[in-house]
Design a protein around this motif. Structure first.
Motif, PDB file in Angstrom:
ATOM      1  N   TYR B  70      54.908  -8.481  25.253  1.00 35.69           N
ATOM      2  CA  TYR B  70      53.773  -8.896  24.424  1.00 35.69           C
ATOM      3  C   TYR B  70      54.105  -8.822  22.932  1.00 35.69           C
ATOM      4  O   TYR B  70      53.550  -9.580  22.133  1.00 35.69           O
ATOM      5  N   ALA B  71      54.995  -7.898  22.555  1.00 28.84           N
ATOM      6  CA  ALA B  71      55.437  -7.865  21.145  1.00 28.84           C
ATOM      7  C   ALA B  71      56.071  -9.202  20.804  1.00 28.84           C
ATOM      8  O   ALA B  71      55.795  -9.789  19.750  1.00 28.84           O
ATOM      9  N   MET B  72      56.908  -9.676  21.732  1.00 25.15           N
ATOM     10  CA  MET B  72      57.525 -10.989  21.509  1.00 25.15           C
ATOM     11  C   MET B  72      56.454 -12.083  21.522  1.00 25.15           C
ATOM     12  O   MET B  72      56.403 -12.940  20.630  1.00 25.15           O
ATOM     13  N   GLY B  73      55.581 -12.040  22.548  1.00 21.91           N
ATOM     14  CA  GLY B  73      54.579 -13.091  22.710  1.00 21.91           C
ATOM     15  C   GLY B  73      53.647 -13.203  21.521  1.00 21.91           C
ATOM     16  O   GLY B  73      53.399 -14.294  21.000  1.00 21.91           O
ATOM     17  N   VAL B  74      53.168 -12.059  21.068  1.00 26.83           N
ATOM     18  CA  VAL B  74      52.205 -12.061  19.958  1.00 26.83           C
ATOM     19  C   VAL B  74      52.877 -12.559  18.675  1.00 26.83           C
ATOM     20  O   VAL B  74      52.349 -13.444  17.980  1.00 26.83           O
ATOM     21  N   LEU B  75      54.047 -12.010  18.358  1.00 25.14           N
ATOM     22  CA  LEU B  75      54.731 -12.403  17.119  1.00 25.14           C
ATOM     23  C   LEU B  75      55.122 -13.886  17.152  1.00 25.14           C
ATOM     24  O   LEU B  75      54.917 -14.623  16.184  1.00 25.14           O
ATOM     25  N   ALA B  76      55.654 -14.328  18.293  1.00 30.55           N
ATOM     26  CA  ALA B  76      56.111 -15.718  18.385  1.00 30.55           C
ATOM     27  C   ALA B  76      54.935 -16.694  18.416  1.00 30.55           C
ATOM     28  O   ALA B  76      55.015 -17.797  17.851  1.00 30.55           O
ATOM     29  N   VAL B 107      60.238  -0.183  18.742  1.00 28.26           N
ATOM     30  CA  VAL B 107      59.388   0.807  18.060  1.00 28.26           C
ATOM     31  C   VAL B 107      58.044   0.944  18.783  1.00 28.26           C
ATOM     32  O   VAL B 107      57.575   2.068  19.039  1.00 28.26           O
ATOM     33  N   ALA B 108      57.437  -0.198  19.158  1.00 28.12           N
ATOM     34  CA  ALA B 108      56.135  -0.146  19.831  1.00 28.12           C
ATOM     35  C   ALA B 108      56.251   0.572  21.182  1.00 28.12           C
ATOM     36  O   ALA B 108      55.423   1.426  21.521  1.00 28.12           O
ATOM     37  N   VAL B 112      54.435   4.141  22.272  1.00 25.52           N
ATOM     38  CA  VAL B 112      53.570   4.260  23.460  1.00 25.52           C
ATOM     39  C   VAL B 112      54.169   5.271  24.441  1.00 25.52           C
ATOM     40  O   VAL B 112      53.450   6.077  25.046  1.00 25.52           O
ATOM     41  N   ALA B 113      55.487   5.270  24.568  1.00 27.43           N
ATOM     42  CA  ALA B 113      56.147   6.243  25.452  1.00 27.43           C
ATOM     43  C   ALA B 113      55.911   7.670  24.957  1.00 27.43           C
ATOM     44  O   ALA B 113      55.748   8.593  25.753  1.00 27.43           O
ATOM     45  N   LEU B 114      55.894   7.816  23.632  1.00 27.14           N
ATOM     46  CA  LEU B 114      55.640   9.143  23.058  1.00 27.14           C
ATOM     47  C   LEU B 114      54.242   9.638  23.449  1.00 27.14           C
ATOM     48  O   LEU B 114      54.066  10.794  23.848  1.00 27.14           O
ATOM     49  N   ILE B 228      63.215   7.362  24.717  1.00 29.64           N
ATOM     50  CA  ILE B 228      64.392   6.480  24.676  1.00 29.64           C
ATOM     51  C   ILE B 228      64.351   5.510  25.849  1.00 29.64           C
ATOM     52  O   ILE B 228      64.606   4.308  25.705  1.00 29.64           O
ATOM     53  N   SER B 229      63.995   6.048  27.008  1.00 28.32           N
ATOM     54  CA  SER B 229      63.895   5.231  28.219  1.00 28.32           C
ATOM     55  C   SER B 229      62.873   4.099  28.038  1.00 28.32           C
ATOM     56  O   SER B 229      63.144   2.929  28.359  1.00 28.32           O
ATOM     57  N   GLY B 230      61.716   4.451  27.481  1.00 26.29           N
ATOM     58  CA  GLY B 230      60.674   3.449  27.251  1.00 26.29           C
ATOM     59  C   GLY B 230      61.122   2.387  26.253  1.00 26.29           C
ATOM     60  O   GLY B 230      60.848   1.193  26.423  1.00 26.29           O
ATOM     61  N   ALA B 231      61.838   2.817  25.213  1.00 24.45           N
ATOM     62  CA  ALA B 231      62.308   1.879  24.187  1.00 24.45           C
ATOM     63  C   ALA B 231      63.283   0.864  24.788  1.00 24.45           C
ATOM     64  O   ALA B 231      63.212  -0.340  24.483  1.00 24.45           O
ATOM     65  N   ILE B 232      64.178   1.338  25.651  1.00 23.89           N
ATOM     66  CA  ILE B 232      65.155   0.429  26.282  1.00 23.89           C
ATOM     67  C   ILE B 232      64.420  -0.567  27.195  1.00 23.89           C
ATOM     68  O   ILE B 232      64.700  -1.770  27.175  1.00 23.89           O
ATOM     69  N   THR B 233      63.475  -0.060  27.966  1.00 22.64           N
ATOM     70  CA  THR B 233      62.728  -0.946  28.865  1.00 22.64           C
ATOM     71  C   THR B 233      61.892  -1.941  28.056  1.00 22.64           C
ATOM     72  O   THR B 233      61.719  -3.099  28.458  1.00 22.64           O
ATOM     73  N   GLY B 234      61.384  -1.498  26.903  1.00 22.92           N
ATOM     74  CA  GLY B 234      60.637  -2.401  26.025  1.00 22.92           C
ATOM     75  C   GLY B 234      61.514  -3.531  25.506  1.00 22.92           C
ATOM     76  O   GLY B 234      61.091  -4.699  25.448  1.00 22.92           O
ATOM     77  N   LEU B 235      62.750  -3.193  25.144  1.00 24.62           N
ATOM     78  CA  LEU B 235      63.692  -4.217  24.683  1.00 24.62           C
ATOM     79  C   LEU B 235      63.942  -5.238  25.800  1.00 24.62           C
ATOM     80  O   LEU B 235      63.989  -6.452  25.553  1.00 24.62           O
ATOM     81  N   ALA B 236      64.066  -4.729  27.020  1.00 29.01           N
ATOM     82  CA  ALA B 236      64.252  -5.631  28.174  1.00 29.01           C
ATOM     83  C   ALA B 236      63.052  -6.562  28.323  1.00 29.01           C
ATOM     84  O   ALA B 236      63.205  -7.752  28.626  1.00 29.01           O
ATOM     85  N   GLY B 237      61.853  -6.027  28.081  1.00 27.06           N
ATOM     86  CA  GLY B 237      60.646  -6.840  28.171  1.00 27.06           C
ATOM     87  C   GLY B 237      60.657  -7.993  27.179  1.00 27.06           C
ATOM     88  O   GLY B 237      60.281  -9.128  27.503  1.00 27.06           O
TER      89      GLY B 237
END
Lengths: 228, 327
Positions: B70-76, B107-108, B112-114, B228-237
């Motif tokens: 959604y970070a990608m979707g919203v920004l794009a 970062v997002a 959220v993972a935090l 860190i785990s959440g950030a990597i999965t977010g990048l994959a998203g």
């Protein structure tokens, strides 16, 4: 000022009271033996010091009240525990066990290796595959890697072969002589502990009943409180 | 060189050579499948850090995948409609730049993972699983009702975002970019597992009370790993959204969290390349068996059953024998 001060320490396992008033003091560089028969409260006292169970009474380390601290905070404060039953990180190698616990200070993997050469020989070996004696050496080495001000050893030589026990006692003697590290040692072997300890405290039914130099433990005291 | 290292090298060689063959054979769909496998593998590598090294069975990792998407979707979407994301108190415009989108996704997701980790890591076992699942469902239903960004229908992005020096519309170039990201993350995870932090996290999984005795806080170790785990999965998203050029609430679904976990179990929990092997196999089965039957998940279920019953180290465990996370 004492490094560790314990006054009137009381603790419970649920409804059952285990400690009824333990008193002991350890100065910088001093080695104290905590003695007593099985079930008299030695390990419970250690758990209270290391904040692994709730207790009441006066409990101070380097002037700081230990009550309210969590176990890892007590560790960070400078209480290094060698737990009963060795309990290494079984799936890590010897070196990884040491590195995982490391904090800045005098002790590093090299110095631990000099104290226990066997660990250097086996540094790439998985901890669970070590002998009992080697695991015990690793547990002591791991505690030293935290660079503690007080090393607490709970039954460090229990169940080990005599030759390994000798090796560990020799290492503790060397540790005392060369670094002047304060230690609290729980052990049942009166002869071996007497050679290292400056003073001893005997617990009986959750209460300290005798304090003095180990040489002062007479045959009567040993028979009455230690079952020897 | 250990047997596992040889297997890992073969997997990398396959990931490099198969798409090159697809270019030579003019099989662009194979490249798309490979890209899907690599991106899903990246998501699973993220979860493997929490699951394999930290022992955290998170059934809500799709949250981070969805946030990245959604970070990608919203920004794009704002960039393609030439409307700002917000005008007050500061003007924030949309963007079609992948590096910026990746940064926002990371970062997002990490933030959220935090928050999720701070709450859920106070529990363990089945309660941890349920709390992470609950957070996943909260985000899933939120996006369904988020009409501004497509609601239940999702959001289409017409042109893939750009990366400096590459034409990301060319499948092999986008694939190469995703593969490089995956390999960089794998190197990072390998180094992390060998670092004092990784060793302490591993130790905390084995015996939290012993870790406390050496002055380490298991909660903090797990929280950092979860972030860190959440950030990597977010990048994959974010990459997955760029691959599909579409984001929808299904990116947050608990089924996707389960699938990511299945990749790891098939390939090998705590194995560096376990998630990669699992994701590649999953995409291959999805493609081949999906062409034969709509019920191809039955075969996947049988495979999973076989691995859980007879090969707990996953496929890498079967091939390489018993080893450890960072071997």
């Amino acid at each position: 000022m004492s490094l560790l001060t314990v006054r009137g320490l009381e603790a419970r396992y649920g409804a059952s009271q285990a400690l009824f008033g333990v008193d002991l003091e350890i100065d910088e560089g001093e080695v104290l033996a905590l003695m007593g028969r099985n079930g008299m409260g030695k390990s419970t006292t250690v758990k209270c010091l290391c904040r692994m169970m709730v207790s009441s009474g006066d409990l101070r380390f380097a002037g700081q009240d230990l009550h309210g601290l969590r176990a890892h905070q007590a560790g960070r404060l400078g209480i290094g525990l060698v737990p009963e039953g060795r309990r290494c990180f079984a799936d890590l190698t010897v070196l990884e066990n040491l590195v995982a616990a490391a904090r800045p200070g005098h002790w590093d993997a090299e110095r631990v290796g000099a104290l226990f050469p066997r660990l250097t020989e086996r540094q790439g070996q998985i901890a669970r595959s070590l002998s009992g004696g080697e695991q015990q050496m690793l547990a002591i080495g791991r505690a030293l890697m935290t660079n503690p001000r007080l090393l607490v050893l709970d039954e460090a030589t229990e169940g080990l072969a005599p030759i390994v026990r000798q090796e560990i006692w020799a290492a503790l003697t060397k540790l005392k002589a060369e670094t002047g590290m304060a230690m609290l040692i729980i052990d049942k072997s009166l002869s071996e502990i007497s050679a290292v300890a400056d003073r001893a405290v005997i617990l009986e039914r959750g209460k300290s009943v005798w304090t003095g130099e180990p040489e002062g433990i007479s045959g009567e005291i040993a028979e009455r409180y230690l079952g020897v | 060189m250990s047997r596992e290292a040889v297997i890992n090298a073969v997997v990398v060689a396959g990931l490099v050579l198969v798409p090159l063959w697809a270019v030579w054979a003019d099989e662009p769909f194979t490249i798309t499948l490979a890209t899907r496998a690599v991106v899903l593998a990246l998501a699973a590598v993220g979860l493997n850090l929490a699951l394999g090294l930290g022992g955290l069975v998170s059934l809500g990792h799709a949250v981070f995948f969805g946030i990245g998407g959604y970070a990608m979707g919203v920004l794009a979407s704002h960039a393609q409609s030439y409307t700002p994301l917000m005008e007050w108190p500061v003007l924030i415009e949309g963007t079609k730049s992948m590096p910026i989108i990746w940064l926002v996704s990371i970062v997002a997701s990490a933030l959220v993972a935090l928050v999720i980790g701070s709450v859920s890591l106070r529990t363990s076992g089945v309660y941890f699983i349920m709390i992470t699942l609950a957070f996943g469902q909260m985000f899933f239903f939120f996006t369904i009702s988020w009409a501004a960004y497509g609601g239940e229908d999702g959001l289409s992005i017409y042109v893939r975002n750009g990366f400096p020096g590459l034409n990301t519309l060319v499948p092999i170039q986008f694939y190469g970019l995703c593969l490089v990201v995956l390999l960089v993350v794998l190197v990072f995870c390998s180094a992390l597992a060998r670092s004092p932090f990784g060793l302490a996290l591993n130790a905390a999984r084995q015996a939290p009370e012993r870790v406390q005795a050496v002055g380490l806080d298991p909660f903090r170790l797990r929280l950092v790993a979860f972030v860190i785990s959440g950030a990597i999965t977010g990048l994959a998203g974010a990459l997955f959204a760029d691959l599909a050029r579409f984001v929808s609430p299904t990116m947050f679904s608990w089924q996707l969290s389960g699938e990511i976990m299945v990749f790891i179990i098939i390939g090998g929990v705590a194995r560096l390349f376990g998630p990669v092997v699992g994701a590649v196999l999953f995409v291959m089965l999805e493609h081949w068996l999906g062409g034969l039957s709509d019920y191809w998940h039955v075969f996947l279920g049988l495979l999973l059953l076989g691995i859980v019953l007879f090969a707990k180290g996953g496929l890498i465990g079967v091939l390489a024998g018993k080893a450890r996370a960072h071997d």
